[in-house]
Design an enzyme around this catalytic site. Sequence first.
Site, PDB file in Angstrom:
ATOM      1  N   ASP A  81       1.160  38.394  12.992  1.00 59.07           N
ATOM      2  CA  ASP A  81       0.188  37.335  13.219  1.00 59.07           C
ATOM      3  C   ASP A  81       0.246  36.323  12.074  1.00 59.07           C
ATOM      4  OD1 ASP A  81      -1.969  36.008  14.462  1.00 59.07           O
ATOM      5  OD2 ASP A  81      -3.430  37.094  13.235  1.00 59.07           O
ATOM      6  N   HIS A  82       0.215  35.049  12.408  1.00 56.40           N
ATOM      7  CA  HIS A  82       0.144  33.956  11.430  1.00 56.40           C
ATOM      8  C   HIS A  82       1.201  34.048  10.333  1.00 56.40           C
ATOM      9  CE1 HIS A  82      -3.143  31.523  12.813  1.00 56.40           C
ATOM     10  NE2 HIS A  82      -3.860  32.596  13.027  1.00 56.40           N
ATOM     11  N   HIS A 179     -11.309  30.665  13.054  1.00 53.52           N
ATOM     12  CA  HIS A 179     -11.204  31.974  12.429  1.00 53.52           C
ATOM     13  C   HIS A 179     -12.499  32.327  11.700  1.00 53.52           C
ATOM     14  CE1 HIS A 179      -6.775  30.815  12.510  1.00 53.52           C
ATOM     15  NE2 HIS A 179      -6.858  31.869  13.286  1.00 53.52           N
ATOM     16  N   LYS A 183     -17.836  30.612  14.283  1.00 53.20           N
ATOM     17  CA  LYS A 183     -16.843  29.974  15.152  1.00 53.20           C
ATOM     18  C   LYS A 183     -17.328  28.681  15.781  1.00 53.20           C
ATOM     19  CE  LYS A 183     -14.594  34.350  16.139  1.00 53.20           C
ATOM     20  NZ  LYS A 183     -13.561  34.074  15.139  1.00 53.20           N
ATOM     21  N   HIS A 210      -6.693  32.383  19.548  1.00 59.40           N
ATOM     22  CA  HIS A 210      -7.006  32.898  18.218  1.00 59.40           C
ATOM     23  C   HIS A 210      -8.500  32.770  17.988  1.00 59.40           C
ATOM     24  CE1 HIS A 210      -2.964  33.345  16.141  1.00 59.40           C
ATOM     25  NE2 HIS A 210      -2.669  32.965  17.376  1.00 59.40           N
ATOM     26  N   GLY A 211      -9.026  33.584  17.075  1.00 55.76           N
ATOM     27  CA  GLY A 211     -10.463  33.542  16.831  1.00 55.76           C
ATOM     28  C   GLY A 211     -11.252  34.036  18.014  1.00 55.76           C
ATOM     29  N   SER A 213     -12.903  36.927  18.439  1.00 58.05           N
ATOM     30  CA  SER A 213     -13.940  37.945  18.209  1.00 58.05           C
ATOM     31  C   SER A 213     -15.284  37.507  18.776  1.00 58.05           C
ATOM     32  CB  SER A 213     -14.097  38.226  16.713  1.00 58.05           C
ATOM     33  OG  SER A 213     -13.014  38.985  16.210  1.00 58.05           O
ATOM     34  N   ASN A 254      -6.947  37.313  20.265  1.00 54.96           N
ATOM     35  CA  ASN A 254      -6.840  37.861  18.913  1.00 54.96           C
ATOM     36  C   ASN A 254      -8.204  38.308  18.396  1.00 54.96           C
ATOM     37  OD1 ASN A 254      -4.167  37.101  19.110  1.00 54.96           O
ATOM     38  ND2 ASN A 254      -4.108  36.195  17.063  1.00 54.96           N
ATOM     39  N   ARG A 260     -13.822  43.718  10.955  1.00 57.13           N
ATOM     40  CA  ARG A 260     -14.303  43.566   9.582  1.00 57.13           C
ATOM     41  C   ARG A 260     -15.812  43.735   9.507  1.00 57.13           C
ATOM     42  NH1 ARG A 260     -10.648  38.319   7.745  1.00 57.13           N
ATOM     43  NH2 ARG A 260      -8.629  39.401   7.801  1.00 57.13           N
TER      44      ARG A 260
END
Length: 319
Positions: A81-82, A179, A183, A210-211, A213, A254, A260
């Site tokens: 990723d990235h 990210h 958001k 992406h981002g 969550s 993603n 986290r």
Amino acid sequence: MIISSKKIFEACYGKYGIAAVNIWCMEQVHGLFRAAHKADAPFIVQTTPVARNYAGPEMLLSMISAAAKIYPDTVFAVHLDHGTKEHALDCIESGSYTSVMIDASHEPFHLNVAATKEVVAKAHAKNVAVEAELGVLSGVEDDLVVDQKSSKYTRPSEVEAFVDQTGCDSLAVAVGTSHGAYKFSGSQGLQFDILKEIQQRLPGFPLVLHGGSAVNFEEIQRINAAGGQLGIDAKGVSTDELLKAIQYGVCKINIATDARLIWTRVHREFFKLSPAQFDPIIPGKSFMDALESFNLEKFELLGAVGKASEIKSKHYEDR
């Protein structure tokens, strides 16, 4: 079974979504693979350059390899990723990744094309798929920091030329996410007008969000109750928006921030509620269990439950 992300996207396009989950430790690997095994759901396990620097590429890849043996019925891809061009080329040469992301989205269009095209040539020679990015997401992930002023939506008018010139296999698009935990602002959400036009210009081509969550508000509240100081305006992608995005060609979602937050909540509550304890296995088990539950819910939400067996059967039919 490790499989190409291209095969996974062919199976899921327009029907269900694939959780692409970043990992950095053993507990995450168990929580992810255990949930996928129980749900019979395909997934993508991702490592970032920062996670590779933290744990070491050999350690991360060895944990993934061990998990594949412990949970033999799982169907998944291994993805960088990235990555920069250098990161991507290194992962391609390692022979351990089925796909890599080259993120040159911060560069002008022609330089993004040039870097992506070079990675694609090296990757395809080794049967590795390539994800590229067009448009820039704001926010913070690992050591990637992009302020709101520097972010920009993907321009639908550029996507056809970009894919044609680079030969990439999937495209990460900037359509409103960012990210990290913060958001959206106000009532802002995914820009479906942009996503719809991209799909019209690239019919059947897999897109990446992406981002992705959810940023569960209950997790924020529990973290703060245990001594955390996260803003209550933290906001992720809603269930309705995710499901709608899948209909517009988004195959890969993603997920990093949610894991986290779970890690933070588990450990803050452990230290607050069990001040006499000092055994790391206790919160470690709680973290694995919490991640398993989270991933099971995510697989169910994305409609991926029971789909791993279907992909595996199709894979053997095609051989």
